[in-house]
Design an enzyme around this catalytic site. Structure first.
Site, PDB file in Angstrom:
ATOM      1  N   ASP A 145      53.427  21.130  40.734  1.00  0.00           N
ATOM      2  CA  ASP A 145      54.736  21.230  40.090  1.00  0.00           C
ATOM      3  C   ASP A 145      54.629  21.198  38.571  1.00  0.00           C
ATOM      4  O   ASP A 145      53.624  20.772  38.008  1.00  0.00           O
ATOM      5  CB  ASP A 145      55.709  20.167  40.620  1.00  0.00           C
ATOM      6  CG  ASP A 145      55.295  18.751  40.286  1.00  0.00           C
ATOM      7  OD1 ASP A 145      55.270  18.419  39.097  1.00  0.00           O
ATOM      8  OD2 ASP A 145      55.022  17.967  41.215  1.00  0.00           O
ATOM      9  N   VAL A 146      55.673  21.672  37.927  1.00  0.00           N
ATOM     10  CA  VAL A 146      55.631  21.913  36.486  1.00  0.00           C
ATOM     11  C   VAL A 146      55.381  20.637  35.692  1.00  0.00           C
ATOM     12  O   VAL A 146      54.765  20.669  34.620  1.00  0.00           O
ATOM     13  CB  VAL A 146      56.937  22.612  36.032  1.00  0.00           C
ATOM     14  CG1 VAL A 146      58.137  21.690  36.183  1.00  0.00           C
ATOM     15  CG2 VAL A 146      56.823  23.129  34.605  1.00  0.00           C
TER      16      VAL A 146
END
Length: 222
Positions: free
Chosen positions: A99-100
């Site tokens: 995830d970012v």
């Protein structure tokens, strides 16, 4: 050959992601919308998102140290997408996701079959993470993660866990649910403030610095 396998052999994405592209109507066979399970012959023309694709002749494998903020997508219209960070001539895609807000190891390839074996749950490839949380780690917190916590997908628990600092621990899991470790931490009573993946199966982040990548030498069975 099934259409999803053809797409993976063209280095576009994994089979699971190929199925999603087909469902979204973004795959054409001879200018006709493809359906799941369609067969493709050597003489057929296949397009994905308007671009003609063909099986790749040379397969490549990369390890990349993803910094926080980089998005694991092949969509070049997205700012800070991973493909623009890894400058290679061949078309590649990320194996799985990170995830970012997280950093660390992610693998990229144009070999869809290899990617599928790494991602498919039945192979149970372990992933190891370095986690920093927002409060001191009492034994009860880690014990909850060892026993497992209930998420929407089922029981999530650590294969291995080791405290390495007042607020830091290493955790190994083989499941790959979305934002799994962050959600496990919340269930156990704390919040993740930093998350770095340091290993996927036998592949380690090692000395790769943020935003650096390297080629991997992979021997696959033909």
């Amino acid at each position: 050959m099934r259409i999803n396998k053809f797409i993976t052999q063209a280095g576009v994405c994994s089979r699971r992601q190929a199925d999603q592209l087909i469902k979204e109507g973004r795959v054409l066979i001879n200018n006709q919308k493809a359906s799941l399970g369609d067969q493709v012959a050597e003489s057929d023309q296949v397009k994905v998102s308007g671009k003609i694709i063909k099986p790749v002749s040379q397969k490549i494998y990369l390890a990349y140290h993803k910094p926080v903020g980089v998005i694991c997508t092949t969509d070049l219209s997205k700012k800070d997408n991973i493909i623009e960070r890894v400058q290679v001539r061949e078309r590649v895609f990320p194996v799985g996701r990170l995830d970012v807000e997280s950093s660390g190891l992610i693998l990229l390839t144009n070999d869809g079959d290899w990617a599928n074996k790494l991602m498919h749950p039945k192979f149970e490839h372990q992933k190891e993470y370095l986690v920093t949380v927002d409060k001191a780690l009492a034994a009860e917190y880690l014990e909850k993660l060892k026993r497992g916590v209930r998420l929407a997908e089922g029981l999530a628990k650590a294969d291995q866990i080791k405290k390495i600092g007042e607020k830091d621990f290493l955790i190994t899991i083989h499941q790959g649910w979305n934002r799994q470790i962050r959600r496990m931490a919340e269930k156990a009573g704390f919040n993740v403030v930093a998350l770095k993946r340091v290993r996927i199966g036998k592949f380690k982040l090692g000395s790769l610095r943020p935003d650096e990548w390297k080629y991997l030498e992979i021997i696959t069975k033909s």
